[in-house]
Design a protein around this motif. Structure first.
Motif, PDB file in Angstrom:
ATOM      1  N   GLN A 138      75.239  59.858   9.676  1.00 30.44           N
ATOM      2  CA  GLN A 138      74.730  58.221  10.363  1.00 30.44           C
ATOM      3  C   GLN A 138      73.271  58.294  11.956  1.00 30.44           C
ATOM      4  O   GLN A 138      72.505  58.034  11.654  1.00 30.44           O
ATOM      5  CB  GLN A 138      75.880  57.621  10.714  1.00 30.44           C
ATOM      6  CG  GLN A 138      76.400  57.106   9.452  1.00 30.44           C
ATOM      7  CD  GLN A 138      77.350  57.945   9.240  1.00 30.44           C
ATOM      8  OE1 GLN A 138      78.061  59.666  10.249  1.00 30.44           O
ATOM      9  NE2 GLN A 138      78.047  58.445   8.013  1.00 30.44           N
ATOM     10  N   VAL A 139      73.299  59.836  11.973  1.00 27.55           N
ATOM     11  CA  VAL A 139      72.325  60.758  12.954  1.00 27.55           C
ATOM     12  C   VAL A 139      71.027  60.549  12.462  1.00 27.55           C
ATOM     13  O   VAL A 139      70.220  60.384  13.297  1.00 27.55           O
ATOM     14  CB  VAL A 139      72.603  61.641  13.654  1.00 27.55           C
ATOM     15  CG1 VAL A 139      72.653  61.550  14.724  1.00 27.55           C
ATOM     16  CG2 VAL A 139      74.522  61.611  14.655  1.00 27.55           C
ATOM     17  N   ILE A 142      68.081  57.089  10.065  1.00 30.27           N
ATOM     18  CA  ILE A 142      67.287  56.817  10.672  1.00 30.27           C
ATOM     19  C   ILE A 142      65.831  57.547  10.687  1.00 30.27           C
ATOM     20  O   ILE A 142      65.216  57.163  10.342  1.00 30.27           O
ATOM     21  CB  ILE A 142      67.761  56.108  11.815  1.00 30.27           C
ATOM     22  CG1 ILE A 142      69.105  54.927  12.104  1.00 30.27           C
ATOM     23  CG2 ILE A 142      66.108  55.397  12.971  1.00 30.27           C
ATOM     24  CD1 ILE A 142      69.561  54.468  13.013  1.00 30.27           C
TER      25      ILE A 142
ATOM     26  N   ILE B 271      76.488  50.850  12.583  1.00 27.81           N
ATOM     27  CA  ILE B 271      74.314  51.750  12.799  1.00 27.81           C
ATOM     28  C   ILE B 271      73.775  50.461  11.303  1.00 27.81           C
ATOM     29  O   ILE B 271      72.318  50.630  11.904  1.00 27.81           O
ATOM     30  CB  ILE B 271      74.882  52.485  12.875  1.00 27.81           C
ATOM     31  CG1 ILE B 271      75.465  53.242  13.584  1.00 27.81           C
ATOM     32  CG2 ILE B 271      73.738  53.859  12.649  1.00 27.81           C
ATOM     33  CD1 ILE B 271      76.487  54.444  13.869  1.00 27.81           C
ATOM     34  N   ALA B 275      69.839  48.880  12.882  1.00 28.42           N
ATOM     35  CA  ALA B 275      69.005  49.224  12.600  1.00 28.42           C
ATOM     36  C   ALA B 275      67.983  48.934  10.702  1.00 28.42           C
ATOM     37  O   ALA B 275      66.929  48.501  11.553  1.00 28.42           O
ATOM     38  CB  ALA B 275      69.328  50.723  12.603  1.00 28.42           C
ATOM     39  N   LEU B 281      65.506  50.069  14.863  1.00 26.47           N
ATOM     40  CA  LEU B 281      65.574  51.284  14.606  1.00 26.47           C
ATOM     41  C   LEU B 281      66.973  52.496  16.457  1.00 26.47           C
ATOM     42  O   LEU B 281      67.204  53.723  16.003  1.00 26.47           O
ATOM     43  CB  LEU B 281      64.625  52.193  13.947  1.00 26.47           C
ATOM     44  CG  LEU B 281      64.520  51.658  12.651  1.00 26.47           C
ATOM     45  CD1 LEU B 281      64.107  50.673  12.832  1.00 26.47           C
ATOM     46  CD2 LEU B 281      63.583  52.727  12.364  1.00 26.47           C
ATOM     47  N   GLY B 284      70.496  51.147  16.952  1.00 25.17           N
ATOM     48  CA  GLY B 284      70.703  52.152  15.791  1.00 25.17           C
ATOM     49  C   GLY B 284      70.517  53.422  15.683  1.00 25.17           C
ATOM     50  O   GLY B 284      72.108  54.501  15.905  1.00 25.17           O
ATOM     51  N   ALA B 285      69.826  53.747  16.267  1.00 26.85           N
ATOM     52  CA  ALA B 285      70.018  55.405  16.997  1.00 26.85           C
ATOM     53  C   ALA B 285      71.463  55.744  17.802  1.00 26.85           C
ATOM     54  O   ALA B 285      71.864  56.773  17.595  1.00 26.85           O
ATOM     55  CB  ALA B 285      68.799  56.621  16.930  1.00 26.85           C
ATOM     56  N   ALA B 288      74.888  56.127  16.714  1.00 28.44           N
ATOM     57  CA  ALA B 288      74.473  57.036  15.749  1.00 28.44           C
ATOM     58  C   ALA B 288      75.421  58.201  16.785  1.00 28.44           C
ATOM     59  O   ALA B 288      76.040  58.755  16.148  1.00 28.44           O
ATOM     60  CB  ALA B 288      73.626  57.081  14.641  1.00 28.44           C
TER      61      ALA B 288
END
Lengths: 293, 313
Positions: A138-139, A142, B271, B275, B281, B284-285, B288
């Motif tokens: 998940q990290v 993106i 998340i 994102a 985004l 979202g990051a 995360a």
């Protein structure tokens, strides 16, 4: 003589009592396992049963579990043809197959480097690779999406495949297994004048079959089941894999339980078939990684 | 003397040539994996941090630098707090139950005289190999309130009318039940392997000393099983904190997952949604990284609490 005669009944009684207690434990254990097995399998049996029934039977109140008189393959024909699962099945097989092949190649080569050679930075690189094992997908999903967009790989097979072609877990597993291969075998080949690639492909890899089988299973199942990444990277219907197809086609066919169960069975049956064929590799592979982890 | 030194120099040279050759082969074998790891994991994690410092949007493409504001927002965002709570509740509920049940089953199955052992092992393992998406759809209908099999089964015991996935109280426990069902076989197989690694003589010695079954389990099996327990807890907790598929499939209503009043909104979905559905985004990051930190902290805590040296000689 008398001593033995005196002892015998009590010894017998002890044995009998003991075995009865043991028997009770065995029977109780067996019943618990039976109950558990029913719980494990019933949902899947219902899935298969519902996949063969028309919708009217599936949603009857009170529910019916089996209706052999009404069974037909119509749901499968509809899902495979009209809904388009033939294409989605091919996509899933192609993506999972490519990922598996790539992971086997990168992992076994890297594992070989660590297990066989001494070189500057060996420990450092190994620790670096191990530490990437901790990073949750998940990290990086993106930034990966932004990178794929830059490479024009959004909504393509390559975009689906590329992020999964290397796995630190696979490298670690192959290294562990290759460390167990006796060194003299490889040295003998080298003295005979074998080249390094020859030693890798003809001597090391055949000795690593159990680890390769286990890794292939993990890679294929992982990709077959992957839902999150395709959901992000895929738009067009021609590229849907089975998990995406399952979740998307229900948007059009809400409450078409019978079709959904046929789709779920299409995802399930090939895996079940392979599992029953190579059960030992599956379970031993998992036990292997469990113990080594 | 001179010849000896010369010979030494030559062997050293040869040796280092051999070493150089080895190193070159090593790098050659290593390079594909290392290159892709660098490009697909190590670089993205740095990039992810960079993204989290921006208000990053794809359409329209603009990303002003905002420092740590995304991280500050995570502490204030009620939806984030809710997602974190759901994720923790799910983990704390599902993992211990799954471990206890799978350990009991493994102990039963470890008896050699038990008939059909391999048959049982296969049966329990089938849900493990089944795709999450497929089983989520199956259980979605099993939990159907009117004609689903779960409620019809509960009806035999006089329990009626639980709305399961439509109920804010029961939706998350329902998903936990599915997770336990699916993960049981995996944990059991690893427990079995751990149990088979314990030398039989230990139990025999204990039996001679007059230990009963419970004592034999509590003082011998359990301590010696510690590495297996640690392994299963750590992997199960990491997996549970990353739960996604069943929560999305089983509780999506009109395109938005999260269940009744966000009772099944878990971190990974939060998340993903932030994102890719809401085009934020950067935030979202940052979320995360919050999840990553949670996983790290929980894992380290577990290792601290459970790792103890056990030595029986």
């Amino acid at each position: 003589m008398t001593e033995i005669a005196l002892q015998r009944p009590s010894a017998m009684a002890f044995l009998r009592r003991h075995s009865r207690a043991e028997l009770a434990v065995l029977v109780l254990g067996f019943l618990i396992l039976m109950l558990g097995a029913v719980w494990m399998l019933l949902p899947l049996v219902w899935m298969l049963s519902a996949s063969l029934m028309p919708l009217s039977e599936v949603i009857k109140v009170p529910p019916i579990w089996f209706a052999p008189a009404k069974y037909s393959l119509n749901n499968y024909i509809e899902v495979w043809g009209r809904v388009g699962f033939a294409r989605f099945f091919f996509n899933s097989v192609f993506v999972a197959g490519t990922i598996t092949a790539a992971q086997l190649l990168t992992s076994s080569m890297a594992g070989f480097a660590f297990a066989r050679y001494q070189f500057p930075g060996r420990m450092l690189i190994f620790i670096l690779i191990l530490s990437t094992m901790m990073i949750p997908f998940q990290v990086i999903m993106i930034p990966l999406f932004i990178m794929m967009a830059r490479l024009h790989m959004v909504n393509t097979y390559s975009g689906m495949i590329l992020p999964a072609i290397v796995t630190p877990f696979g490298i670690f597993m192959m290294r562990q297994f290759m460390l167990g291969v006796p060194k003299p075998l490889l040295e003998a080949a080298r003295i005979d004048g074998a080249s390094e690639p020859y030693i890798f492909t003809r001597i090391m890899l055949p000795l690593c079959k159990p680890a390769i089988a286990a890794l292939a299973i993990f890679a294929f199942l992982g990709s077959w089941d992957n839902f999150l990444w395709p959901l992000i990277i895929i738009n067009s219907k021609q590229l849907w894999t089975l998990p995406i197809a399952m979740s998307r086609f229900t948007e059009q066919y809400i409450s078409q339980t019978h079709l959904q169960m046929a789709g779920a069975s299409i995802m399930f049956l090939p895996v079940l078939f392979v599992f029953l064929l190579m059960q030992r590799n599956f379970i031993e592979g998992i036990a292997l990684t469990g113990l080594k982890g | 003397m001179a010849t000896a030194a010369k010979a030494f120099a030559i062997t050293r040279q040869r040796w280092s040539r051999q070493q150089r050759r080895e190193a070159l082969w090593a790098y050659a074998f290593l390079s594909p994996a290392f290159f892709f790891l660098l490009a697909l994991i190590m670089f993205p994690i740095l990039f992810a941090f960079w993204i989290s410092l921006h208000d990053w949007s794809l359409i329209p493409r603009h990303f002003p630098f905002i420092g740590l504001q995304n991280y500050l927002e995570t502490l204030r965002d009620p939806l984030t707090i809710k997602s974190l709570r759901n994720t923790l509740f799910y983990t704390v509920g599902a993992v211990p139950v799954s471990m206890a049940v799978s350990l009991i089953l493994a102990l039963i199955m470890n008896q050699e005289k038990l008939p059909f052992r391999t048959w049982f092992r296969t049966a329990y393992f089938i849900p493990v190999i089944t795709s999450w998406v497929a089983v989520s759809f199956v259980w979605l209908w099993l939990f159907e309130p009117r004609w689903g099999l779960v409620n019809s089964f509960l009806g035999w015991f006089g329990i009626t009318g639980i709305k399961w996935l439509a109920s804010p109280v029961w939706a998350l426990p329902a998903i936990m039940l599915v997770a336990v069902w699916k993960g049981l076989g995996y944990n059991m197989v690893i427990f079995l392997a751990g149990l088979q690694g314990i030398p039989r003589e230990m139990h025999e010695a204990a039996k001679i000393d007059g230990a009963n079954r419970w004592q034999s389990f509590w003082f011998i099996t359990f301590p010696l099983l510690n590495p297996t327990v640690v392994f299963i807890t750590v992997t199960a907790v990491i997996g549970s904190l990353q739960v996604f598929t069943p929560a999305v499939i089983m509780t999506t209503v009109q395109g938005e997952a999260g269940g009744p009043i966000n009772s099944t909104r878990v971190m990974v979905y939060h998340i993903y949604s932030t994102a890719f559905r809401y085009n934020r985004l950067g935030y979202g990051a940052a979320l995360a990284f919050v999840l990553f930190a949670l996983i790290l902290v929980v894992t380290l805590m577990q290792l601290r609490l459970t790792q103890r040296e056990v030595e029986y000689t």
